[in-house]
Design an enzyme around this catalytic site. Structure first.
Site, PDB file in Angstrom:
ATOM      1  CB  SER A 141      -0.955  -0.039   1.191  1.00  0.00           C
ATOM      2  OG  SER A 141      -1.991   0.908   1.062  1.00  0.00           O
ATOM      3  CG  ASP A 307      -6.272  -4.009  -3.493  1.00  0.00           C
ATOM      4  OD1 ASP A 307      -7.087  -3.086  -3.275  1.00  0.00           O
ATOM      5  OD2 ASP A 307      -5.052  -3.923  -3.248  1.00  0.00           O
ATOM      6  CG  HIS A 340      -5.680  -2.367   0.093  1.00  0.00           C
ATOM      7  ND1 HIS A 340      -4.723  -2.386  -0.902  1.00  0.00           N
ATOM      8  CD2 HIS A 340      -5.186  -1.551   1.073  1.00  0.00           C
ATOM      9  CE1 HIS A 340      -3.704  -1.627  -0.553  1.00  0.00           C
ATOM     10  NE2 HIS A 340      -3.955  -1.108   0.638  1.00  0.00           N
TER      11      HIS A 340
END
Length: 374
Positions: A141, A307, A340
């Protein structure tokens, strides 16, 4: 580690920041030729406690399934460093730190920081630790953004890079979600223009709402349905009111309230803004491939099928740019319905990929990989 005004950081926004400090944790042992160092970069609300208990929450390290003795990033073989990002609130200079010019907390007087500023601060830390090159940089991320920035800014210092569930720029949708969160914080009457410390209050409700909204984006619809469905929370029927009738409502409220106990609201504004500003190609005349031209770094890019915050297509954009720049790159899309947040969870395919990639990279660099004997 503390740095004086003579070691001030020049930020992307223009000002110099100094004195400043950076908080970090290390795991394992640096080998004799200092070739086994692995930098782990944390995500938006993470911290330096990647594989050790957080002293504030008591919870295990946020990536202790991936980093540790015998884990894919094996601290019995690699020397792991994880630093709290610039603008954060767990020991590195951020808006809750003291402004030396006033003796008060920085608040919004702290200049805005970028992903590149975070990486430059980490590079200064490594200089002072005597680590010239990194065996690998790993992160997911926002941590993955830092990995990409490391590879672009310091290619000669990064032997291998593993950006997971990330992108080379923040999408307009993601900027929109962040803006909702920031507005929730700033709309709280207790925010006080960022001066809540001086007023003895805290915009907890606004930050909790920001966390609730963001947390939804970390999950997937199948994962939410599997875990909560439309199940009611501790009741047989709906109340025809606005209490938390559904389990998902109760869960989100809990996520929001536990978050405010460990994170500074102004830091939330700063780190979300840093992600919004991230656009690696913009620094190279709009060409992402140019960012990695002649890169000696080996890349392993990973994404997850469910995601939707950082979808696989975003990772493929990076892969195509790396291919265009003739970089050494492999790509894995992990099948998962966890959204995610899958990069933080028990995902065996991710673990196998990281372990295999690091083993191959270790052999290429002349480091004895885990499981290869003395």
């Amino acid at each position: 580690m503390r740095f004086g005004a003579d070691a001030a950081l020049t930020l992307d926004s223009g000002p110099k920041l100094g004195p400043w400090q950076i908080a970090y944790e290390t795991y394992g042992t640096l080998n004799a030729d200092r070739s086994n160092a692995v930098l782990v970069c944390h995500a938006l609300t993470g911290d330096q406690y990647v594989a050790s208990a957080n002293p504030y929450t008591g919870k295990p390290g946020w990536w202790s399934m991936l980093v540790g003795p015998g884990r894919p990033v094996d601290t019995d073989h690699y020397f792991v460093i994880c630093a709290n990002v610039l603008g954060g609130c767990l020991g590195t200079t951020g808006p809750a730190s003291t402004n030396p010019a006033t003796g008060q907390r920085w608040g919004l007087d702290l200049p805005l920081v970028t992903i590149r500023d975070m990486v430059n601060a980490q590079a200064v830390l490594l200089d002072h630790l005597g680590i010239e090159t990194l065996f690998a940089v790993v992160g997911g991320s926002m941590g993955g953004m830092q990995v990409l920035q490391w590879a672009a800014s310091y290619p000669e210092r990064v032997f291998a890079a593993i950006p997971i569930a990330t992108a080379a720029r923040h999408s307009s949708q993601n900027i929109a979600f962040h803006e909702v969160g920031r507005q929730a914080v700033m709309a709280d009457p207790n925010w006080c223009g960022g001066r809540y410390f001086e007023r003895g209050v805290r915009p907890s409700k606004g930050l909790a709402v920001a966390r609730m909204a963001a947390h939804i984006t970390y999950l997937s619809d199948p994962a939410l349905h599997r875990k909560f469905g439309r199940n009611l929370q501790d009741r047989e029927t709906v109340t025809f009111g606005f209490d938390a009738d559904f389990q998902i409502e109760s869960y989100l409220r809990h996520q929001g309230m536990t978050f405010v106990d460990r994170f500074d609201p102004n830091s939330y504004l700063y780190v979300t803004r840093a992600m919004d500003y991230f656009d690696l190609a913009a620094d190279y005349d709009g060409s992402l491939a140019r960012a990695f031209l002649h890169s000696p770094t080996r890349f392993c890019i990973m994404s997850f099928t469910s995601d939707w915050l950082f979808p696989t297509e975003e990772s493929k954009v990076v892969v195509r740019a790396l291919n265009a720049s003739a970089a050494n790159v492999s790509f894995v899309e992990v099948e998962s319905d966890r959204g995610h947040d899958a990069f933080l969870l028990d995902e065996p395919e991710m673990f196998r990929t990281v372990r295999g990639f690091l083993t191959g990279a270790a052999n290429a660099r002349g480091i004895t990989p885990p499981g290869a004997g003395a």
